[in-house]
Scaffold this motif. Sequence first.
Motif, PDB file in Angstrom:
ATOM      1  N   LYS A   1       0.830  -1.224   0.000  1.00 35.63           N
ATOM      2  CA  LYS A   1       0.000   0.000   0.000  1.00 35.63           C
ATOM      3  C   LYS A   1       0.855   1.261   0.000  1.00 35.63           C
ATOM      4  CE  LYS A   1      -3.978  -1.457   2.872  1.00 35.63           C
ATOM      5  NZ  LYS A   1      -5.178  -1.389   2.127  1.00 35.63           N
ATOM      6  N   GLU A   2       1.884   1.262   0.850  1.00 31.64           N
ATOM      7  CA  GLU A   2       2.718   2.467   1.000  1.00 31.64           C
ATOM      8  C   GLU A   2       3.797   2.579  -0.075  1.00 31.64           C
ATOM      9  OE1 GLU A   2       2.141   4.777   3.388  1.00 31.64           O
ATOM     10  OE2 GLU A   2       0.420   3.592   4.039  1.00 31.64           O
ATOM     11  N   MET A   3       3.879   1.537  -0.919  1.00 32.48           N
ATOM     12  CA  MET A   3       4.799   1.530  -2.062  1.00 32.48           C
ATOM     13  C   MET A   3       6.282   1.469  -1.687  1.00 32.48           C
ATOM     14  SD  MET A   3       2.494   3.840  -4.645  1.00 32.48           S
ATOM     15  CE  MET A   3       3.635   3.810  -6.002  1.00 32.48           C
ATOM     16  N   TYR A   4       6.580   0.740  -0.593  1.00 29.57           N
ATOM     17  CA  TYR A   4       7.971   0.312  -0.393  1.00 29.57           C
ATOM     18  C   TYR A   4       8.313  -0.565  -1.602  1.00 29.57           C
ATOM     19  CZ  TYR A   4       7.845   1.053   4.744  1.00 29.57           C
ATOM     20  OH  TYR A   4       7.763   1.553   6.008  1.00 29.57           O
ATOM     21  N   VAL A   5       7.359  -1.446  -1.931  1.00 27.32           N
ATOM     22  CA  VAL A   5       7.462  -2.263  -3.141  1.00 27.32           C
ATOM     23  C   VAL A   5       6.350  -1.814  -4.083  1.00 27.32           C
ATOM     24  CG1 VAL A   5       8.524  -4.284  -2.085  1.00 27.32           C
ATOM     25  CG2 VAL A   5       6.037  -4.117  -2.131  1.00 27.32           C
ATOM     26  N   ARG A   6       6.677  -1.754  -5.371  1.00 25.26           N
ATOM     27  CA  ARG A   6       5.683  -1.304  -6.351  1.00 25.26           C
ATOM     28  C   ARG A   6       6.093  -1.847  -7.706  1.00 25.26           C
ATOM     29  NH1 ARG A   6       9.106   0.634  -9.266  1.00 25.26           N
ATOM     30  NH2 ARG A   6       7.401   1.329 -10.548  1.00 25.26           N
ATOM     31  N   GLY A   7       5.190  -1.693  -8.689  1.00 25.48           N
ATOM     32  CA  GLY A   7       5.444  -2.310  -9.989  1.00 25.48           C
ATOM     33  C   GLY A   7       4.796  -3.692  -9.985  1.00 25.48           C
ATOM     34  N   ALA A   8       4.121  -4.010 -11.098  1.00 26.46           N
ATOM     35  CA  ALA A   8       3.238  -5.186 -11.103  1.00 26.46           C
ATOM     36  C   ALA A   8       3.930  -6.509 -10.725  1.00 26.46           C
ATOM     37  CB  ALA A   8       2.551  -5.279 -12.462  1.00 26.46           C
ATOM     38  N   PRO A   9       5.035  -6.908 -11.404  1.00 27.44           N
ATOM     39  CA  PRO A   9       5.608  -8.213 -11.037  1.00 27.44           C
ATOM     40  C   PRO A   9       6.134  -8.256  -9.599  1.00 27.44           C
ATOM     41  CG  PRO A   9       6.344  -7.538 -13.217  1.00 27.44           C
ATOM     42  CD  PRO A   9       5.676  -6.349 -12.597  1.00 27.44           C
TER      43      PRO A   9
ATOM     44  N   VAL B   1       9.077 -16.079  -8.053  1.00 19.42           N
ATOM     45  CA  VAL B   1      10.172 -15.111  -8.188  1.00 19.42           C
ATOM     46  C   VAL B   1      11.086 -15.499  -9.360  1.00 19.42           C
ATOM     47  CG1 VAL B   1      12.298 -14.366  -7.027  1.00 19.42           C
ATOM     48  CG2 VAL B   1      10.125 -14.291  -5.805  1.00 19.42           C
ATOM     49  N   GLU B   2      11.457 -16.787  -9.427  1.00 18.65           N
ATOM     50  CA  GLU B   2      12.356 -17.220 -10.510  1.00 18.65           C
ATOM     51  C   GLU B   2      11.654 -17.126 -11.874  1.00 18.65           C
ATOM     52  OE1 GLU B   2      15.469 -17.463  -9.910  1.00 18.65           O
ATOM     53  OE2 GLU B   2      15.058 -17.317  -7.754  1.00 18.65           O
ATOM     54  N   PHE B   3      10.366 -17.451 -11.912  1.00 21.48           N
ATOM     55  CA  PHE B   3       9.592 -17.370 -13.152  1.00 21.48           C
ATOM     56  C   PHE B   3       9.602 -15.939 -13.679  1.00 21.48           C
ATOM     57  CE2 PHE B   3       5.135 -17.095 -15.062  1.00 21.48           C
ATOM     58  CZ  PHE B   3       5.451 -17.783 -16.219  1.00 21.48           C
ATOM     59  N   GLU B   4       9.378 -14.969 -12.784  1.00 23.63           N
ATOM     60  CA  GLU B   4       9.351 -13.567 -13.219  1.00 23.63           C
ATOM     61  C   GLU B   4      10.736 -13.092 -13.662  1.00 23.63           C
ATOM     62  OE1 GLU B   4       6.790 -12.498 -14.175  1.00 23.63           O
ATOM     63  OE2 GLU B   4       5.213 -12.139 -12.708  1.00 23.63           O
TER      64      GLU B   4
ATOM     65  N   CYS C   1      10.330  -5.315 -10.864  1.00 24.47           N
ATOM     66  CA  CYS C   1      10.193  -6.733 -11.276  1.00 24.47           C
ATOM     67  C   CYS C   1      11.171  -7.554 -10.452  1.00 24.47           C
ATOM     68  CB  CYS C   1      10.521  -6.859 -12.759  1.00 24.47           C
ATOM     69  SG  CYS C   1       9.538  -5.760 -13.788  1.00 24.47           S
ATOM     70  N   ILE C   2      11.663  -8.611 -11.027  1.00 24.79           N
ATOM     71  CA  ILE C   2      12.754  -9.360 -10.404  1.00 24.79           C
ATOM     72  C   ILE C   2      13.788  -9.475 -11.517  1.00 24.79           C
ATOM     73  CG2 ILE C   2      13.353 -11.456  -9.144  1.00 24.79           C
ATOM     74  CD1 ILE C   2      10.796 -10.314  -8.024  1.00 24.79           C
ATOM     75  N   GLU C   3      14.828  -8.717 -11.446  1.00 28.93           N
ATOM     76  CA  GLU C   3      15.896  -8.703 -12.461  1.00 28.93           C
ATOM     77  C   GLU C   3      15.429  -8.086 -13.790  1.00 28.93           C
ATOM     78  OE1 GLU C   3      17.967 -12.395 -13.048  1.00 28.93           O
ATOM     79  OE2 GLU C   3      17.981 -12.863 -10.928  1.00 28.93           O
ATOM     80  N   TRP C   4      16.258  -7.283 -14.392  1.00 29.32           N
ATOM     81  CA  TRP C   4      16.133  -6.731 -15.745  1.00 29.32           C
ATOM     82  C   TRP C   4      14.954  -5.800 -15.979  1.00 29.32           C
ATOM     83  CZ3 TRP C   4      20.729  -7.399 -17.274  1.00 29.32           C
ATOM     84  CH2 TRP C   4      21.402  -8.596 -17.051  1.00 29.32           C
ATOM     85  N   GLY C   5      13.813  -6.025 -15.348  1.00 26.90           N
ATOM     86  CA  GLY C   5      12.617  -5.220 -15.637  1.00 26.90           C
ATOM     87  C   GLY C   5      11.893  -5.722 -16.868  1.00 26.90           C
TER      88      GLY C   5
END
Length: 365
Positions: free
Chosen positions: A46-54, A129-132, A172-176
């Motif tokens: 909610k507070e966007m410590y983490v953000r971005g769809a993946p 995580v690995e899939f993304e 995301c997780i790596e590369w974007g």
Amino acid sequence: MTGKEMRPIWLDEDLKTVKVIDQRRLPHELIIADLNNLDDIIMAIKEMYVRGAPLIGAAAAYGVYLICLDTQNLDKSDEYLNYECTRLKNARPTAVNLVWAVDRMLSKILQVKKESRIITARTEAENIVEFEAENCRKIGEYGLSLISEISEKKEGKTVNLLTHCNAGWLACIEWGTATAPMYAAHRAGIDIHVWVDETRPLNQGARLTAWELGKAGIKHTVITDNAGGHLMQHHMVDMVITGTDRTTYTGDVANKIGTYLKALAAKDNNIPFYVALPSTTFDWTLRDGIKQIPIEVRDPDEISYIQGKVDGKIKSVLITPEDSPAGNYAFDVTPARLITGFITERGICRASEDDIKNLFPEKSL
Ligand code: MRU
């Protein structure tokens, strides 16, 4: 940087703490936050410590793991798990990866006996995580072919890309997603330069994308959100690449507010407009993006105040008259007709139901 150095989330060695980069503080401070339970995960989304769809999806997957850890006492029922997962799914409305990840976690853990749920949940969160990470790597490979083509046409002269918000490894997780083709092109020795929309109100472009590209040694320039049209009219943009939070199976794209205006300007100037996304960001249930994708409306203070570094400290400054109301629409929808194509982990396709279906035939549309 290698892929593994680009991770904004990981499980601590104690297997009980989820570690995340607190993205609210970048680029001025690199702070790692500890998330210890479901409420911490919900707050961080909610507070966007983490953000971005993946990344929201990955954080949610770890959130389900933390629910299971918290239920060492095996009396906790399936109803309890479902209830907590619903709370988690409601943390933010637009990125479909959140619901996707929680549903995938739930379907795995509800299949196994209660005593196996913790290990099943951890394994599945790590699988997600690995899939993304792998999805983003493949998006980079496919996107590279588009940038190479432009570079060849320009006989090696600088390829100017434009992106909006942050669809980089932080999201995301790596590369974007949107940035994966940029990293791939840079590594392949193609001369690229990226116009980075600042992306008001939270400045994900100016703060996060610029930070990422700078660390990777990729030439870039931060511009105001309204500059793109002017640059396009003056042949200063060869291609636009953005990410997305939710894309319908017909090809309508929800992404950070302002994406639609960039797509309109790109169309008017005959500039290719690509959206990079993993299959997890398609919503296989929605046909009409404008009518059906929920658009988050956030706290107006995010508009009224701007954050920056003053005398070495991060501070918020009021930029509007104290009593002026502000409207904080966080996303918009770009209709499929304005999109040249999608760059996915399966390849590139046009933004149409048939082409998406050809790439992902197993999704019953
Ligand atoms: O509000 P945010 O920062 O979570 O919005 C993020 C975006 O709009 C990104 O462009 C999108 O999630 C794609 S990330 C690969």
